[in-house]
Design a protein around this motif. Structure first.
Motif, PDB file in Angstrom:
ATOM      1  N   GLY A  61      12.850  -1.805   4.608  1.00  0.00           N
ATOM      2  CA  GLY A  61      11.607  -2.576   4.513  1.00  0.00           C
ATOM      3  C   GLY A  61      11.327  -2.967   3.078  1.00  0.00           C
ATOM      4  N   THR A  62      11.306  -4.264   2.816  1.00  0.00           N
ATOM      5  CA  THR A  62      11.044  -4.756   1.454  1.00  0.00           C
ATOM      6  C   THR A  62       9.646  -4.338   0.999  1.00  0.00           C
ATOM      7  OG1 THR A  62      10.041  -6.780   2.269  1.00  0.00           O
ATOM      8  CG2 THR A  62      12.425  -6.826   1.911  1.00  0.00           C
ATOM      9  N   THR A  63       9.405  -4.527  -0.284  1.00  0.00           N
ATOM     10  CA  THR A  63       8.079  -4.237  -0.822  1.00  0.00           C
ATOM     11  C   THR A  63       7.010  -5.054  -0.088  1.00  0.00           C
ATOM     12  OG1 THR A  63       9.096  -3.829  -2.962  1.00  0.00           O
ATOM     13  CG2 THR A  63       6.713  -4.157  -2.941  1.00  0.00           C
ATOM     14  N   GLY A  64       7.348  -6.290   0.259  1.00  0.00           N
ATOM     15  CA  GLY A  64       6.408  -7.121   1.020  1.00  0.00           C
ATOM     16  C   GLY A  64       6.096  -6.519   2.380  1.00  0.00           C
ATOM     17  N   ILE A  65       7.136  -5.985   3.028  1.00  0.00           N
ATOM     18  CA  ILE A  65       6.938  -5.332   4.336  1.00  0.00           C
ATOM     19  C   ILE A  65       6.079  -4.075   4.170  1.00  0.00           C
ATOM     20  CG2 ILE A  65       8.150  -4.122   6.213  1.00  0.00           C
ATOM     21  CD1 ILE A  65       8.878  -6.955   6.470  1.00  0.00           C
ATOM     22  N   GLN A  66       6.328  -3.311   3.144  1.00  0.00           N
ATOM     23  CA  GLN A  66       5.512  -2.114   2.888  1.00  0.00           C
ATOM     24  C   GLN A  66       4.050  -2.515   2.677  1.00  0.00           C
ATOM     25  OE1 GLN A  66       7.077   0.782   3.227  1.00  0.00           O
ATOM     26  NE2 GLN A  66       9.006  -0.365   3.369  1.00  0.00           N
ATOM     27  N   ALA A  67       3.865  -3.584   1.907  1.00  0.00           N
ATOM     28  CA  ALA A  67       2.505  -4.010   1.569  1.00  0.00           C
ATOM     29  C   ALA A  67       1.777  -4.519   2.815  1.00  0.00           C
ATOM     30  CB  ALA A  67       2.552  -5.086   0.490  1.00  0.00           C
ATOM     31  N   ASN A  68       2.502  -5.238   3.677  1.00  0.00           N
ATOM     32  CA  ASN A  68       1.884  -5.685   4.928  1.00  0.00           C
ATOM     33  C   ASN A  68       1.534  -4.507   5.819  1.00  0.00           C
ATOM     34  OD1 ASN A  68       2.207  -8.265   4.035  1.00  0.00           O
ATOM     35  ND2 ASN A  68       3.726  -8.874   5.566  1.00  0.00           N
ATOM     36  N   ASP A  69       2.427  -3.521   5.852  1.00  0.00           N
ATOM     37  CA  ASP A  69       2.177  -2.304   6.628  1.00  0.00           C
ATOM     38  C   ASP A  69       0.931  -1.595   6.093  1.00  0.00           C
ATOM     39  OD1 ASP A  69       2.954  -0.044   8.429  1.00  0.00           O
ATOM     40  OD2 ASP A  69       3.317   0.978   6.523  1.00  0.00           O
ATOM     41  N   LEU A  70       0.864  -1.515   4.773  1.00  0.00           N
ATOM     42  CA  LEU A  70      -0.278  -0.840   4.145  1.00  0.00           C
ATOM     43  C   LEU A  70      -1.590  -1.529   4.506  1.00  0.00           C
ATOM     44  CD1 LEU A  70      -1.478   1.152   2.035  1.00  0.00           C
ATOM     45  CD2 LEU A  70      -0.902  -0.520   0.260  1.00  0.00           C
ATOM     46  N   ILE A  71      -1.596  -2.840   4.376  1.00  0.00           N
ATOM     47  CA  ILE A  71      -2.840  -3.575   4.639  1.00  0.00           C
ATOM     48  C   ILE A  71      -3.140  -3.649   6.134  1.00  0.00           C
ATOM     49  CG2 ILE A  71      -3.743  -5.934   4.656  1.00  0.00           C
ATOM     50  CD1 ILE A  71      -3.398  -6.121   1.836  1.00  0.00           C
ATOM     51  N   GLY A  72      -2.125  -3.956   6.925  1.00  0.00           N
ATOM     52  CA  GLY A  72      -2.357  -4.159   8.356  1.00  0.00           C
ATOM     53  C   GLY A  72      -2.580  -2.859   9.104  1.00  0.00           C
ATOM     54  N   ARG A  73      -1.592  -1.971   9.033  1.00  0.00           N
ATOM     55  CA  ARG A  73      -1.662  -0.761   9.867  1.00  0.00           C
ATOM     56  C   ARG A  73      -2.451   0.360   9.226  1.00  0.00           C
ATOM     57  NH1 ARG A  73       3.762  -1.831  10.457  1.00  0.00           N
ATOM     58  NH2 ARG A  73       4.276  -2.937  12.370  1.00  0.00           N
ATOM     59  N   LYS A  74      -2.501   0.390   7.882  1.00  0.00           N
ATOM     60  CA  LYS A  74      -3.078   1.569   7.236  1.00  0.00           C
ATOM     61  C   LYS A  74      -4.490   1.332   6.703  1.00  0.00           C
ATOM     62  CE  LYS A  74       0.965   3.086   8.257  1.00  0.00           C
ATOM     63  NZ  LYS A  74       2.091   3.378   7.411  1.00  0.00           N
ATOM     64  N   VAL A  75      -4.874   0.082   6.487  1.00  0.00           N
ATOM     65  CA  VAL A  75      -6.236  -0.181   5.993  1.00  0.00           C
ATOM     66  C   VAL A  75      -7.065  -0.905   7.052  1.00  0.00           C
ATOM     67  CG1 VAL A  75      -7.632  -1.365   4.246  1.00  0.00           C
ATOM     68  CG2 VAL A  75      -5.562  -0.145   3.559  1.00  0.00           C
ATOM     69  N   LEU A  76      -6.604  -2.086   7.466  1.00  0.00           N
ATOM     70  CA  LEU A  76      -7.418  -2.854   8.424  1.00  0.00           C
ATOM     71  C   LEU A  76      -7.575  -2.112   9.754  1.00  0.00           C
ATOM     72  CD1 LEU A  76      -6.151  -6.532   7.847  1.00  0.00           C
ATOM     73  CD2 LEU A  76      -8.425  -5.605   7.307  1.00  0.00           C
ATOM     74  N   ARG A  77      -6.493  -1.522  10.250  1.00  0.00           N
ATOM     75  CA  ARG A  77      -6.534  -0.945  11.595  1.00  0.00           C
ATOM     76  C   ARG A  77      -7.546   0.186  11.716  1.00  0.00           C
ATOM     77  NH1 ARG A  77      -0.969   0.435  14.617  1.00  0.00           N
ATOM     78  NH2 ARG A  77      -0.752  -1.817  14.417  1.00  0.00           N
ATOM     79  N   ASP A  78      -7.669   1.013  10.684  1.00  0.00           N
ATOM     80  CA  ASP A  78      -8.635   2.128  10.790  1.00  0.00           C
ATOM     81  C   ASP A  78      -9.917   1.849   9.991  1.00  0.00           C
ATOM     82  OD1 ASP A  78      -8.123   2.762   8.130  1.00  0.00           O
ATOM     83  OD2 ASP A  78      -7.708   4.871   8.506  1.00  0.00           O
ATOM     84  N   GLY A  79     -10.113   0.574   9.672  1.00  0.00           N
ATOM     85  CA  GLY A  79     -11.351   0.207   8.986  1.00  0.00           C
ATOM     86  C   GLY A  79     -11.494   0.871   7.622  1.00  0.00           C
ATOM     87  N   GLY A  80     -10.357   1.239   7.033  1.00  0.00           N
ATOM     88  CA  GLY A  80     -10.385   1.796   5.680  1.00  0.00           C
ATOM     89  C   GLY A  80     -10.706   3.279   5.617  1.00  0.00           C
TER      90      GLY A  80
END
Lengths: 598, 598
Positions: free
Chosen positions: A441-460
């Motif tokens: 997973g590229t840095t871009g993929i990690q960053a999308n994972d971080l924002i999508g699954r790890k921040v947005l999904r649980d409301g931070g």
């Protein structure tokens, strides 16, 4: 070049003072683990890394691999013997279940040891890294029969394992996978081509156990129609002996920028009757299983960033102490001095040292969280640790690999012109490190994972919990009257605030303008990285100050920890506000051009 | 890989709208130069770069050079023919005095053409780069007789030139040079070993003119005892024909990380009776002469950073438009899309594009300043331009090369896994670019020069003049009612303020704590780089807005300029405050550790 020497003192500091080793070894299941045992493991692994793998790093890079027409691959001179010793000494199974021959040590200890393999010889370390991923897959989702058949030899390292995901048209987007798996009695016949398979073929072991993503005939399209199969190079008889050669063949290996001793294979499955593969778990759940292992694999690559950075640092430091060039700027009539006396060389070394220590601390803290997530006595502790791991993995993977590249490049710079000459050994670290921001997973993929699954999904929520911990450290730094700790605290406070602002912006914007948020994802990941690194360095400074206050000896070591944390705060944490700006304003211009305006 | 295509439209925008081409071609001595002539030169060079040098870039990297026992070096297949065409077409002498066969074109035009050589084939471009440095030396400080004997063939490119500075013990510190020059009648006999000599030996031309730093027997120690000699590979008879082979021999070439087609020679002078060398100018003033040329050479390496970045960008852009992978994040049920649609890939491309444009603008502006410094009618204008060049050279060299490396690395990242495979061609750009922050003075040397000679020595006057220009641009951005220009203006204002704060701190601290100032030198150089880059991008946005307001056609092109400037402001200029902090606080920790605490 210099040889590798494991920084055991620093490792133990991070394990004990930052990662909570005392609590880890008291977890259920680690009853046999003592500090003395851990010391022995670290010493033994350090010696093995220095004496066996370290000396093969440059020759492995220079000689590289040979692919032969019959589909076999020859590893560089000395690798077969070294790998044999590695298996013999039991290093491969350090963290695995004793039921399958492992030693059942905490992931925290295993991580320090993995750092050593990566630092001494990153190309070689790909073999155990991939094997361990494959072990996890079989261990977590394989049938009892599959476990009995494959795990013992994989845990010992007598057989290596691989992960077969990528196809020419399916890289980051695994939904495009075309490899087919056709049922035939108890097994399937696999047909398709896989690329970028690390250690997909080699001569280190008598068998290779491939884990392969493929589609069954009835599978739905896209990511929901992918199943996971175990496809051994040689079939395994019921008594454990090797049977027929399976229909999988290495058709070529890649010519890469770095990790020249790690074969990156193109594998053809089923050019003949089809490779025999055994379904792992349930059909169509392959990608889900891969994601379970993904955390481990991404963690492992983050540790590669750390390892190669440590190695580059050692090499640069030795050069800076030896190389005499130029006068001391404050004594221009004096003698020529070793370049470590020059402020800019010192800045480079401090930059390398502080980043290595920040990466190590974060990696070991996350490793201990893995242990807590698997072993903690109560459910709440396990679940909190699990959430922490999930949040921190993309940060660790993305930031440690990006930083590893920067540290390796700084290592070249310390050497001046000699850094560009391959025989010096500094360039190899950059060439090797350059892959780490791409695979798993590229840095871009990690960053999308971080924002999508790890921040947005649980409301931070997870991020809020992390920020609360960081703010607690700020409060400790601000509480006393130590000017150094105050200075570090001010930077960390600013970093925490920048991170909180960015998170709020992401939460507010994600629903309306997803592209704007994704455009800022990588700056946000870097922001998280420097703040998490600064958090750990600040904790290190606090721990060092406690040691100094208690007069517990080795004051030089602890004072260096504080100065190094201060350097990181001023040089790296100071970037936080700018990264927050870059995150929150990326949407204004990133997508503004039409494709034909480029 | 893709082939190179010269971005002539962008080049002309930077030349005309930012570098003041109209004023340059009206300078005394450029009476023959017209816009039409410049267009022809750019078109011709663009075609030559695309058709002759571009296609040899990857083969040159792959095949590399061969050194033979007799001291000769074979260049990669096709280089002899290509270089022959280069000389035949008159490309080498573009900016040199017509008296010696040059074409007398402005440095501004020459710079755009040099960008093309570097972008199409950086390894080859080392040949004219070094030759031009040697031409400058002979032209500026050689005797009439030396000029007549050497310059015609060097300007035409029939002979190449080299710069022989470095010895094993004398790299950044040339005071340690040991090569000896013993007088013998009209000439000297040179004895010593030089390393890192680019194009020190090759088969492209029948002769090579070495410029060599050495010490005469009566020379004082250190940098004040170094003289400059011209030492041809073959002696040159009075009628211009070649005479005896001189006593200089290539004893090996280096095995490097990149620029594989550029021979980096170890030269032994005087293994026999001593190489015959002719003193240039006066004895013991060699280093001073080298410094006169140094500005040109450092400028040239800055342009290499720009050139390789442009090339990496073109390669990445083509890949991003072709490679289909993943869904549009805002339409997850739609078809798979080219990766240029993904916000993070777009961010990488915008980052590459905006940095390339910022570097190009700054390089061309400095090139025009060179022209003004040499040609402007009145003394005040010449002297102001000269001060501008002196201040901006270390910034241009340091920042464009550091940024060139980052852009080349981003280019790999855009490609994903394929970027790490050598056949793709993306990795070569990073391997090639990696030398640029090292040779002709490392980034640390540039930063020390910037702080010591360009800021402290004149009490910040040149920097103040620069800041006044930047603040003038801020005022223009703030004056209208355009939201984009306002946003850019706010970032530039913050950048200018950060730079002014840092400069004041340097001026206040330099006298008391030189090490603290030098510890912050590289962060300060980066700060100057992003602010200067932002300054030029802001000027580009203003120019584009004027064009749009005047409805002068090609609105898409000008709108892209504004959006690209906005991106640079938000993503790169936003780093300014953090860099100022890193500058002003580096002294607190950089030198805090004893050498044994590392």
């Amino acid at each position: 070049m210099t040889n590798y020497s494991a920084p055991i003192r620093d490792m133990k500091f991070a394990m004990q003072e930052l990662a909570g080793m005392e609590e880890v070894i008291r977890l259920p299941g680690y009853e046999e683990v003592s500090n003395e045992l851990v010391d022995q493991v670290l010493e033994g692994a350090g010696t093995f890394a220095a004496e066996v793998w370290g000396p093969l790093n440059v020759p492995g890079d220079t000689e590289g691999l040979k692919w032969h027409e019959d589909g076999s691959v020859t590893t560089p001179k000395g690798f077969i013997e070294a790998y044999g010793k590695f298996v013999e000494s039991g290093w491969n199974g350090l963290r695995f279940d004793p039921e399958y021959g492992g030693q059942g040590l905490p992931k925290l200890v295993d991580t320090a040891v993995m750092e050593m393999w990566n630092a001494s010889n990153m190309a070689f370390s790909m073999a155990p890294l991939l094997t361990q991923g494959a072990i996890e897959a079989v261990f977590l989702r394989g049938s009892d029969e599959q476990k009995q058949r494959f795990l013992h030899k994989m845990v010992s390292g007598e057989w290596t394992g691989t992960m077969n995901l990528t196809e020419p048209q399916a890289g980051s987007d695994l939904g495009l996978i075309r490899t087919k798996a056709v049922p035939e009695g108890e097994h399937f016949r696999i047909h398709g081509q896989k690329i970028f398979i690390s250690f997909g073929e080699h001569d280190l072991t008598e068998n290779i156990v491939h884990l392969v993503l493929a589609r069954t005939p009835t599978a739905p399209e896209g990511v929901r129609g992918i199943s996971l199969f175990v496809v051994p190079k040689f079939l395994v008889n019921d008594d454990g002996s090797l049977g027929a050669r399976n229909d999988v063949r290495c058709v070529s290996i890649e010519h890469k920028m770095g990790i020249h001793a790690s074969p990156t294979a193109v594998l053809a499955f089923g050019d003949g009757p089809g490779a025999i593969g055994y379904l792992i778990g349930e059909e169509n759940r392959g990608l889900e299983y891969m994601f379970i292992m993904m955390n481990e694999a991404r963690f492992g690559v983050g540790v590669q960033g750390l390892g190669v950075a440590e190695r580059a640092y050692q090499q640069a430091l030795a050069n800076a102490k030896e190389r005499v060039q130029g006068k001391d700027a404050t004594a221009p009539k004096g003698p020529s001095v070793p370049i470590i006396r020059h402020p800019d060389v010192r800045r480079m070394l401090m930059s390398m040292k502080s980043r290595v220590e920040a990466m190590r601390a974060l990696a070991y803290v996350v490793a201990a969280m893995f242990d807590q997530a698997h072993r903690a006595g109560d459910e709440a502790a396990r679940s909190a640790a699990h959430a922490g791991v999930d949040l921190l993995i993309p940060i660790l993977k993305g930031w440690c690999t990006e930083t590893g590249i920067e540290v390796a490049s700084t290592g070249i710079q310390v050497h001046g012109g000699m850094g560009f000459i391959e025989e010096t050994g500094a360039a190899q670290h950059l060439r090797d490190a350059r892959i780490t921001t791409i695979y798993e997973g590229t840095t871009g993929i990690q960053a999308n994972d971080l924002i999508g699954r790890k921040v947005l999904r649980d409301g931070g929520r997870s991020m809020q919990a992390l920020l609360a911990q960081i703010d607690g450290v700020c409060a400790q730094l601000e509480a006393g009257d130590d000017a150094q700790l105050h200075a570090i605290g001010a930077r960390l406070r600013e970093g925490s605030k920048s991170l909180a602002d960015s998170m709020r912006w992401i939460l507010a914007t994600g629903g309306q303008d997803l592209n704007a948020v994704l455009a800022g994802a990588v700056p946000f990941l870097h922001l998280c990285g420097v703040v998490c690194g600064g958090w750990q360095m600040a904790r290190a400074a606090l721990a060092a100050q406690r040691k100094l206050a208690a007069d517990s000896g080795d004051a030089d070591f602890y004072r260096a920890k504080i100065a190094t944390a201060r350097f990181f705060a001023d040089q790296d944490l100071s970037r936080a506000r700018g990264l927050a700006e870059a995150t929150m304003h990326a949407g204004a211009s990133t997508m503004a051009l039409g494709e034909d305006q480029f």
